[in-house]
Design a protein around this motif. Sequence first.
Motif, short mmCIF file in Angstrom:
data_model
loop_
_atom_site.label_atom_id
_atom_site.label_comp_id
_atom_site.label_asym_id
_atom_site.label_seq_id
_atom_site.Cartn_x
_atom_site.Cartn_y
_atom_site.Cartn_z
N ALA A 39 4.91 18.52 3.68
CA ALA A 39 3.50 18.67 4.02
C ALA A 39 2.66 17.58 3.33
O ALA A 39 1.80 16.95 3.96
CB ALA A 39 3.01 20.05 3.61
N ARG A 40 2.92 17.37 2.05
CA ARG A 40 2.14 16.37 1.31
C ARG A 40 2.47 14.95 1.78
O ARG A 40 1.59 14.09 1.85
CB ARG A 40 2.41 16.52 -0.18
CG ARG A 40 1.86 17.82 -0.77
CD ARG A 40 1.91 17.83 -2.29
NE ARG A 40 1.17 18.95 -2.84
CZ ARG A 40 1.70 20.11 -3.21
NH1 ARG A 40 3.01 20.29 -3.09
NH2 ARG A 40 0.95 21.09 -3.69
N THR A 41 3.73 14.72 2.12
CA THR A 41 4.12 13.39 2.57
C THR A 41 3.54 13.09 3.95
O THR A 41 3.11 11.96 4.22
CB THR A 41 5.65 13.25 2.58
OG1 THR A 41 6.16 13.51 1.26
CG2 THR A 41 6.07 11.85 3.01
N LEU A 42 3.51 14.08 4.83
CA LEU A 42 2.90 13.90 6.14
C LEU A 42 1.43 13.49 5.99
O LEU A 42 0.95 12.56 6.67
CB LEU A 42 3.00 15.17 6.97
CG LEU A 42 4.30 15.42 7.73
CD1 LEU A 42 4.33 16.84 8.31
CD2 LEU A 42 4.47 14.40 8.86
N ASP A 43 0.72 14.17 5.12
CA ASP A 43 -0.69 13.85 4.90
C ASP A 43 -0.84 12.43 4.37
O ASP A 43 -1.71 11.67 4.82
CB ASP A 43 -1.33 14.84 3.93
CG ASP A 43 -1.55 16.21 4.56
OD1 ASP A 43 -1.50 16.31 5.80
OD2 ASP A 43 -1.78 17.18 3.81
N ALA A 44 -0.01 12.07 3.40
CA ALA A 44 -0.12 10.74 2.80
C ALA A 44 0.24 9.64 3.80
O ALA A 44 -0.43 8.59 3.85
CB ALA A 44 0.79 10.65 1.57
N LEU A 45 1.27 9.86 4.61
CA LEU A 45 1.66 8.86 5.58
C LEU A 45 0.61 8.73 6.69
O LEU A 45 0.38 7.64 7.22
CB LEU A 45 3.03 9.20 6.19
CG LEU A 45 4.22 9.02 5.25
CD1 LEU A 45 5.49 9.51 5.91
CD2 LEU A 45 4.38 7.55 4.84
N GLU B 126 6.43 -7.70 14.53
CA GLU B 126 5.25 -7.23 15.25
C GLU B 126 4.92 -5.79 14.89
O GLU B 126 3.86 -5.29 15.25
CB GLU B 126 5.47 -7.37 16.74
CG GLU B 126 5.60 -8.82 17.20
CD GLU B 126 5.94 -8.92 18.67
OE1 GLU B 126 5.08 -9.38 19.44
OE2 GLU B 126 7.07 -8.54 19.05
N ALA B 127 5.83 -5.14 14.19
CA ALA B 127 5.59 -3.78 13.69
C ALA B 127 6.65 -3.47 12.64
O ALA B 127 7.74 -4.05 12.64
CB ALA B 127 5.64 -2.75 14.81
N PHE B 128 6.30 -2.55 11.73
CA PHE B 128 7.24 -2.05 10.73
C PHE B 128 7.45 -0.56 10.96
O PHE B 128 6.51 0.16 11.32
CB PHE B 128 6.70 -2.27 9.31
CG PHE B 128 6.54 -3.72 8.94
CD1 PHE B 128 7.59 -4.43 8.38
CD2 PHE B 128 5.35 -4.39 9.17
CE1 PHE B 128 7.45 -5.77 8.04
CE2 PHE B 128 5.18 -5.72 8.84
CZ PHE B 128 6.25 -6.42 8.28
N ALA C 198 -0.21 3.67 10.84
CA ALA C 198 -0.90 3.70 12.12
C ALA C 198 -0.56 4.97 12.90
O ALA C 198 -1.41 5.53 13.59
CB ALA C 198 -0.53 2.46 12.93
N ALA C 199 0.69 5.44 12.78
CA ALA C 199 1.12 6.65 13.47
C ALA C 199 2.37 7.18 12.78
O ALA C 199 3.09 6.44 12.11
CB ALA C 199 1.40 6.38 14.95
N TYR D 175 4.46 2.01 11.10
CA TYR D 175 4.73 3.35 11.59
C TYR D 175 5.72 4.05 10.66
O TYR D 175 6.48 3.40 9.94
CB TYR D 175 5.33 3.30 13.00
CG TYR D 175 4.49 2.57 14.02
CD1 TYR D 175 3.23 3.05 14.40
CD2 TYR D 175 4.94 1.39 14.61
CE1 TYR D 175 2.46 2.38 15.34
CE2 TYR D 175 4.19 0.71 15.55
CZ TYR D 175 2.94 1.21 15.91
OH TYR D 175 2.17 0.54 16.83
N ALA D 176 5.69 5.39 10.70
CA ALA D 176 6.66 6.17 9.94
C ALA D 176 7.43 7.07 10.89
O ALA D 176 6.84 7.69 11.79
CB ALA D 176 5.96 7.02 8.88
#
Length: 392
Positions: free
Chosen positions: A181-187, A96-98, A192-193, A129-130
């Motif tokens: 910083a770059r990974t936060l933007d990409a994720l 129901e979620a990853f 979804a969040a 989600y990450a």
Amino acid sequence: MRLHVIGLGGAGGRIADRLAADHGDDPFLAGVHAFDTDMDALGALDALGEERRYRFGDAAGGDGLEGDLHAGRRLGDAHASELGRAMDDQGPSIAEAFLIVVGLGGAAGAGAAPALAAELSRLYDAPVYAFGFLPTRDETEEPDDGGARSASSGGSGGAASSGDEPAPPAAHRPLAERNAARTLDALSDECAAVFPFDNAAWLRPSETLAGARNRLNEVAAERIAALFGAGETPEGTATPQQVLDASDVARAAGDDGEIVAIGHAMQTVESPEQKSRFGLGLFGSSEPAEVDTSAAVSAIETVIRKATRGKNTVEVPEGRADRTLLVVGGPPAWLNREAIADGRRWLAEETGSDAILSGDAPVPDGDAVSAVVVRSGVDEPDRIREIRETIE
């Protein structure tokens, strides 16, 4: 809810392994895998069987990317479909979620995470989600103490040393904050969040990151399980009066890649003893003894306030949020409905949230009352702002 966890890189793999060890039999954990370019790191995992560990990217040569996030992105683009297929043994279609868990300051795991998130979103009709570990400032600085300071390898966070073993030498990762910083933007674009975990905020005075990894792992795994496992109760146990399901978590977290914080608190309580319905215990029919109302109200108020104002996975500036989710758990006799309703009203005032979702998680044999507070749409935490400034 049924959650499929994917640990990417060293930090992510260790959290996936910890969840498998502590919650492998829990109904919420529908699947768990660890993916890494480093075979040694995968081999060090204890709870995950070989079929759940998968090495990708032969060209990476173990941890040979040396912080090159662009190389990690290329690996992710090339292997995302392969990683998606590697999950098939655990039936990801029922999830129901990853949840992708990753050290944001690394290269291989952080580089591959956005591509894997995009692939999962393409394949399945479930939110992705990450959960990402923020690097500490020390990781980007040149060691000047002969290696006494320690940082994680293979991405921020995760477990390594334990007991009285000496901490490993400091890992100098000058690109960790820029990568994060770059990974936060990409994720944020692909997920979804995003649930950041601020390693630095959880370190105790004079504590090294390597020395604290086991404890930080425990905290991270506990927060993940507290949120995503809250709606699952074993068969034959009490049914929650307010059932929490995947749609509630999705509504609270949102679907626009926003930052989400998790707060959690527990307080030990006495389990009410069973008493005979006829007072003598002669007929084998019993019911839970009543709990003192003032004690139940006090316990619920305490855990809600601690989960809200205590240390969250990431700072929540001024406690404010657009959306908030509250889950109160514990022995059914302790789940005073009026106290939970009062806590929900207090939380609405504290957060300024127009949308307050709530649920309860009865634990018939439990010995603690707990609260999980999830806040989404928060103002940007200071630590994330500092990290983002590295690429401006």
